[in-house]
Design an enzyme around this catalytic site. Structure first.
Site, PDB file in Angstrom:
ATOM      1  N   CYS A 157       0.794  -0.946   0.212  1.00  0.00           N
ATOM      2  CA  CYS A 157       0.072   0.195  -0.167  1.00  0.00           C
ATOM      3  C   CYS A 157       1.268   1.585   0.414  1.00  0.00           C
ATOM      4  O   CYS A 157       1.843   1.585  -1.254  1.00  0.00           O
ATOM      5  CB  CYS A 157      -0.817   0.121   1.176  1.00  0.00           C
ATOM      6  SG  CYS A 157      -2.226   1.480   1.257  1.00  0.00           S
ATOM      7  N   ASP A 214      -8.488  -2.779  -7.612  1.00  0.00           N
ATOM      8  CA  ASP A 214      -8.525  -2.146  -6.566  1.00  0.00           C
ATOM      9  C   ASP A 214      -9.028  -0.125  -6.930  1.00  0.00           C
ATOM     10  O   ASP A 214      -8.920  -0.289  -7.895  1.00  0.00           O
ATOM     11  CB  ASP A 214      -7.108  -1.979  -6.605  1.00  0.00           C
ATOM     12  CG  ASP A 214      -6.504  -1.170  -5.470  1.00  0.00           C
ATOM     13  OD1 ASP A 214      -6.782  -0.903  -4.702  1.00  0.00           O
ATOM     14  OD2 ASP A 214      -5.406  -1.252  -5.238  1.00  0.00           O
ATOM     15  N   HIS A 246      -7.856  -4.069  -2.979  1.00  0.00           N
ATOM     16  CA  HIS A 246      -6.877  -3.630  -2.761  1.00  0.00           C
ATOM     17  C   HIS A 246      -6.315  -4.869  -1.316  1.00  0.00           C
ATOM     18  O   HIS A 246      -7.567  -5.325  -0.950  1.00  0.00           O
ATOM     19  CB  HIS A 246      -7.260  -1.944  -2.378  1.00  0.00           C
ATOM     20  CG  HIS A 246      -5.575  -1.626  -1.640  1.00  0.00           C
ATOM     21  ND1 HIS A 246      -4.820  -1.374  -2.427  1.00  0.00           N
ATOM     22  CD2 HIS A 246      -5.528  -0.917  -0.463  1.00  0.00           C
ATOM     23  CE1 HIS A 246      -3.903  -0.113  -1.554  1.00  0.00           C
ATOM     24  NE2 HIS A 246      -3.909  -0.047  -0.237  1.00  0.00           N
TER      25      HIS A 246
END
Length: 278
Positions: A157, A214, A246
């Site tokens: 991330c 995502d 995600h």
């Protein structure tokens, strides 16, 4: 925390225990890696303005271990990132995850993701991150049996974006693996560049692992990065998992996708081995 004295900064800097509050509830299938045969726990990294905490895991026996920098999500160096370090240590690596947000605040105690981003993460300068990672690498080499000639980096991330950037910043990096890190964004004084901006001059092979569903990283931006990489010769590659959200590697969250996570981990190990990290 910016106005703390050096002594106060050192005293205030400790890693969070357990999982960040904003990450709860924690899934029952969370992966837990033990410390048998390992040296694992918190260490202090000397930096320009004091010390920052980091989680370090490595085999209990041996030396000159390949070094892997493990870069956190927005939740900081909480239990999941610490466990990832232990997974690397079980494979023979010296894995170290420095707490990148410590000057700006303690994200582990915040309960709202947007609050974490607005109050802490958005205030972290890239220049500070690069400097802290340089200090972490130096510490791993001098104080923790690390082999600087076998240096890798991986991040998730927020840390995925950092993985791309640090692979340009430090020519000692042999290879990187970026898990769903943002590729395109608005430049400002704290975050002047994004991966797409540095793709053409990247010389380190980076493997990007992204989810096709995502919501925060549109596939169009992934394709934009692929095109930008063609202008360079880093040998970087990007894998997109169809119908995958995600944070698919985060085994403590509902976004976890076991098949894709296991495939990504397998690819990471092969990538590091192929490019001289293992």
């Amino acid at each position: 925390m910016a106005d703390l004295t050096r002594r106060q900064f050192i005293i205030a800097s400790t890693l969070a225990a357990g999982f960040a509050l904003a990450a709860h509830p924690i899934l029952a299938e969370v992966i837990t890696t033990d410390t048998k045969g390992l040296v694992a726990g918190e260490v202090k990294i000397p930096v320009k303005d004091g010390e920052i905490p980091a989680y370090r895991a490595m085999p209990a026996k041996g030396n000159k271990f390949p070094i892997v920098l493990v870069i956190q999500e927005i939740f900081g160096v909480h239990e999941h990132i610490q466990d990832v370090c232990r997974r690397f240590a079980k494979l023979g690596y010296l894995a170290i995850a420095p707490e990148m947000f410590v000057r700006q605040g303690d994200v582990s105690k915040l309960t709202d993701v947007q609050e974490i981003i607005s109050k802490v993460v958005s205030k972290v300068p890239d220049a500070q991150v690069m400097s802290d990672l340089d200090a972490t690498v130096a510490w791993a080499q001098k104080s923790s049996k690390g082999n600087i000639n076998k240096l890798g980096i991986t991040g998730f991330c927020w840390g995925g974006r950092v993985t791309w950037l640090y692979s340009v910043h430090n020519p000692k990096v042999k290879a990187g693996v970026a898990w769903y890190g943002r590729l395109v964004g608005e430049s400002n004084s704290l975050t002047p560049q994004y991966p797409v901006d540095i793709a053409a001059k990247l010389k380190v092979p980076v493997l990007g692992l992204y989810g096709g569903s995502d919501n925060g990283i549109p596939v169009a931006t992934v394709e934009q990065m692929r095109e930008a990489l063609k202008a360079g010769n880093s040998g970087s590659e990007i894998i997109v998992y169809p119908d995958t959200p995600h944070a698919f590697f985060a085994d403590y969250r509902p976004s976890y996708r076991q098949e894709q996570a296991q495939d990504g981990w397998k690819r990471l190990k092969a990538w590091f081995k192929e490019h001289g990290v293992a």
